[in-house]
Design a protein around this motif. Structure first.
Motif, PDB file in Angstrom:
ATOM      1  N   GLY A 121       0.741  -1.209   0.000  1.00 45.91           N
ATOM      2  CA  GLY A 121      -0.041  -0.092  -0.175  1.00 45.91           C
ATOM      3  C   GLY A 121       0.690   1.265   0.014  1.00 45.91           C
ATOM      4  O   GLY A 121       0.321   2.473  -0.565  1.00 45.91           O
ATOM      5  N   ASP A 122       1.846   1.310   0.809  1.00 43.46           N
ATOM      6  CA  ASP A 122       2.573   2.339   0.663  1.00 43.46           C
ATOM      7  C   ASP A 122       3.386   2.598  -0.582  1.00 43.46           C
ATOM      8  O   ASP A 122       3.524   3.930  -1.181  1.00 43.46           O
ATOM      9  N   GLU A 159       0.601   4.229  -2.933  1.00 43.52           N
ATOM     10  CA  GLU A 159       0.584   5.505  -2.634  1.00 43.52           C
ATOM     11  C   GLU A 159       1.510   6.390  -3.086  1.00 43.52           C
ATOM     12  O   GLU A 159       1.089   7.421  -3.897  1.00 43.52           O
ATOM     13  N   THR A 160       2.815   5.895  -3.087  1.00 48.71           N
ATOM     14  CA  THR A 160       3.817   6.682  -3.996  1.00 48.71           C
ATOM     15  C   THR A 160       3.384   6.807  -5.576  1.00 48.71           C
ATOM     16  O   THR A 160       3.364   8.113  -5.978  1.00 48.71           O
ATOM     17  N   ASN A 207       0.351   6.606  -6.805  1.00 44.79           N
ATOM     18  CA  ASN A 207      -0.757   7.412  -6.996  1.00 44.79           C
ATOM     19  C   ASN A 207      -0.612   8.964  -6.954  1.00 44.79           C
ATOM     20  O   ASN A 207      -1.308   9.690  -7.713  1.00 44.79           O
ATOM     21  N   ARG A 208       0.483   9.518  -6.194  1.00 44.21           N
ATOM     22  CA  ARG A 208       0.794  10.808  -6.291  1.00 44.21           C
ATOM     23  C   ARG A 208       1.294  11.346  -7.727  1.00 44.21           C
ATOM     24  O   ARG A 208       0.958  12.506  -8.060  1.00 44.21           O
ATOM     25  N   ASP A 214      -6.971   1.116   0.630  1.00 39.91           N
ATOM     26  CA  ASP A 214      -7.511   2.324   0.030  1.00 39.91           C
ATOM     27  C   ASP A 214      -6.442   2.718  -1.137  1.00 39.91           C
ATOM     28  O   ASP A 214      -6.926   2.916  -2.074  1.00 39.91           O
ATOM     29  N   SER A 215      -5.423   2.679  -0.671  1.00 38.91           N
ATOM     30  CA  SER A 215      -4.097   3.114  -1.690  1.00 38.91           C
ATOM     31  C   SER A 215      -4.289   2.101  -2.875  1.00 38.91           C
ATOM     32  O   SER A 215      -3.935   2.617  -4.173  1.00 38.91           O
ATOM     33  N   SER A 267      -7.254   2.989  -4.992  1.00 40.80           N
ATOM     34  CA  SER A 267      -7.073   4.233  -5.680  1.00 40.80           C
ATOM     35  C   SER A 267      -6.156   3.874  -6.884  1.00 40.80           C
ATOM     36  O   SER A 267      -6.305   4.419  -7.959  1.00 40.80           O
ATOM     37  N   LEU A 268      -5.191   3.091  -6.696  1.00 40.88           N
ATOM     38  CA  LEU A 268      -4.362   2.921  -8.014  1.00 40.88           C
ATOM     39  C   LEU A 268      -4.902   2.175  -9.043  1.00 40.88           C
ATOM     40  O   LEU A 268      -4.939   2.613 -10.186  1.00 40.88           O
TER      41      LEU A 268
END
Length: 662
Positions: free
Chosen positions: A302-303, A306-307, A309-310, A421-422, A425-426
């Motif tokens: 997930g971490d 998130e990267t 996703n940014r 959630d990340s 979102s991806l």
């Protein structure tokens, strides 16, 4: 121009443990044994309880009941695969220490039209109850079976085995053939709810959940099952219909008082691999997962998500598209399972270990430390993992990463899964950009020639996945072949594709004396083990008394010797619904002389369809010691001999979503 969903009206035999459905296929499943706990799961027997109770949830479907005809109807032939595995169970049966309990049904076949509960004994089964007609792909039916099994056969260790079709985290589990053609499956959230309800009622945590099934060893599935079980045995890839070695599995459990979930899971994997390799199936996977380690793995994954996703959420549109193309390239290059643009296979499951090490992820901001964290957590979670000889090293777990399924809209159901959630979102961000009308599409510039060489500029090459050339006459595409030329140098940063126009179109010399023009597709198997097929030819195998009719591909090894002589040797057939015109990740079959095939051809009106007007009769292939001039191999033919002076050529592109452009 987009391709049509190809040949999705043709359904093959029942010999793989998954089944085509409108959006997703399924796969079959089983489970293991042992008991929970940090020592590998062993808890000693007590006078009041058995050492282990194995609950096997057997949904027969077409694996046991009526096989599927090519047009999707049910035939009068039967799969009998569940019966085969139950016969293996009977070789061992229940003992005073171990109960082997079945819930069976879900097939159009005598004895399988109603749901029955049975106890396996050595040499037979005892029918305990007949519950009448129930849909076995309903989670409530599963919950009641678990609760009844735990209450009726209390034990120190419980093992839940799913037996039927499975389709990964989005496809779920189980097809009840008695409700045909309603191919409803049990979604993973529904399965998790059933397990949750049973655990609340009984207080029992399952020691080993197993899937003798295709495609169920995903990080999402493992994460969703982790509150309810200690260990998971499942396959990243498809599984042959013959399934696990049940005799080896139950023998280990019943004859080893110190058997644990870990040792039994290892015995399941060892027995399965040995059984499959003895039968010539060398493209298999099976993993043992410690579900207690899934939270750490999901946190690290997930971490990383998130990267990315940014980057995908950049306010600059051009930057978002650039990021998307980098991610799409990494996804495209990753070893995946049952994903095909041509045959509409949209599972989109990638090997997790392979994906996170893709160099392209570095350009998305993913750090070496993030990659190392995922790798360490993955290695910690996968405690035993084996694969067949024809596959590269697999990591033991897949993850969903949309490619073909974006076009089908299937990726949207990912939001229903219990994952970080990340990750949701991806998947959502990737899909939204992929479907954006502003996403740059690859295209081909004007055709140019240099003698026999044709070449053209590739526009927006960053968004192109595969290129090849087609030979056309009027509005009919006669054949396609891989690119086989080197274009003259162009402007700086210009990307060109090239092929020889007249020569190198392919025919198959047939045993009936005819040469059949065929499509030879570009290599799509970069992650296969060394020496595996380089090209593939889409065909339809005509059935006989031993095998059902099925789609497939003839696999072709390309060889070039020191003198530059080229040989295209036909080595095997890749069959059943799992076949892709690109050689998909499944097991090939030896070719027998006299087998009848029909070529599968593409047209703008029909997409991919079977040409039953032409018949290919195969030669025997021969082995590595067969002289090269005796191999069954492709012949070459000139374009002029095929279309005279009316030959037209088109470079063709498949983009990352499976759209075709000229």
């Amino acid at each position: 121009m987009q391709t049509k969903p190809a040949i999705d009206h043709i359904l093959g035999g029942a010999w793989r443990r998954w089944l085509w459905a409108p959006l997703v296929a399924l796969a079959l499943s089983l489970s293991g044994c042992g008991s929970g706990g940090g020592d590998g799961g062993h808890v000693g027997p007590t006078p009041e309880k058995a050492r282990a109770t194995v609950l096997v949830y057997v949904v027969g479907s077409d694996l046991e009941g009526r096989l599927m005809n090519p047009d999707g109807t049910l035939s009068d032939k039967y799969g009998n695969m569940a019966t085969y595995n139950i016969e293996e169970m009977k070789e061992i049966g229940s003992t005073p220490d171990v109960n082997v309990i079945l819930e069976t049904g879900g097939a159009q076949k005598d004895g399988w039209r109603t749901v029955r509960r049975q106890r396996v004994v050595k040499g037979g089964t005892e029918v305990l109850a007949d519950l009448g007609v129930q849909r076995m792909s309903d989670g409530e039916n599963l919950r009641k079976f678990i609760e009844w099994g735990v209450k009726t056969y209390p034990a120190q260790a419980y093992h839940l085995i799913f037996w039927n079709h499975g389709g990964g985290p989005l496809g779920g589990f189980g097809v009840d053939q008695n409700y045909y053609p309603d191919m409803k499956t049990m979604p993973m959230p529904e399965m998790a709810a059933a397990l949750d309800g049973a655990q609340r009622t009984t207080g029992a945590k399952i020691d080993l959940i197993g899937f003798d099934a295709c495609l169920m060893a995903s990080v999402e599935i493992a994460h969703m099952l982790s509150p309810y079980a200690h260990y998971l045995v499942a396959s990243e890839d498809i599984e042959p219909g013959l399934g696990w070695d049940w005799e080896a599995y139950l023998k280990h459990l019943t004859t080893n008082p110190d058997a644990t979930a870990v040792t039994t899971g290892q015995a399941i994997i060892d027995g399965y691999v040995k059984k499959m390799e003895a039968g010539g199936s060398n493209m298999i996977t099976l993993s043992l997962i410690d579900l207690a380690k899934m939270e750490t793995l999901m946190d690290s994954l997930g971490d990383m998500a998130e990267t990315i996703n940014r980057k995908l959420g950049s306010p600059n549109l051009a930057q978002r598209f650039h990021t998307w193309s980098e991610l799409a390239y990494a996804r495209r290059a990753t070893h995946d399972y049952q994903t095909s643009w041509f045959y509409n296979n949209a599972y989109d499951l990638v090997d997790l270990g392979d994906f996170v090490t893709m160099p392209k992820l570095g350009s998305l901001g993913v750090s070496e430390e993030q990659v190392a964290a995922v790798q360490a957590a993955l290695e910690d979670a996968v405690i035993y993992n084996k694969h067949g000889q024809r596959l590269w090293q697999t990591s033991g777990l897949t993850m969903y990463s949309p490619l073909v399924s974006v076009k089908q809209g299937q990726h949207t159901s990912y939001a229903t899964l219990n994952v970080p959630d990340s990750l949701k979102s991806l998947v959502s961000n990737y899909g939204d950009i992929a479907l954006s009308p502003d996403l740059p599409a690859p295209s081909i510039g004007p055709l140019q020639s240099d003698g026999d060489l044709l070449y053209a500029s590739l526009v927006n090459p960053r968004f192109s996945a595969v290129e090849y050339i087609g030979l056309w006459q009027d509005n009919t595409r006669l054949a396609i072949k891989p690119l086989d030329g080197v274009a003259p140098a162009g402007a700086p940063n210009e990307v060109r594709v090239a092929a020889h126009a007249d020569e190198g179109w392919f025919t198959i010399p047939s045993a009936d004396g005819t040469d059949i023009l065929v499509d030879v597709l570009p290599d799509d198997t970069p992650r296969y083990a060394t020496g595996y097929a380089q090209y593939s030819i889409p065909v339809y195998r005509q059935g006989n008394e031993n095998d059902s009719s099925t789609l497939g591909v003839l696999l072709v090894d390309y060889m070039e010797d020191v003198d530059g002589d080229k040989t295209y040797r036909i080595v095997s057939f890749l069959g059943h619904q799992d076949a892709s015109p690109y050689a998909s990740r499944s097991d090939s079959q030896s070719l027998q002389a006299g087998t009848i095939f029909h070529p599968i051809k593409w047209s703008p009106e029909k997409g991919w369809s079977v040409d039953q007007t032409q018949k290919i009769v195969s030669y025997a292939v021969g082995g590595d010691d067969t002289p090269r001039d005796q191999w069954w191999q492709l012949g070459t033919v000139s374009a002029q001999s095929l279309c005279g002076g009316d030959c037209r050529y088109r470079f063709e592109i498949i983009d990352f979503q499976g759209n075709t452009a000229y």
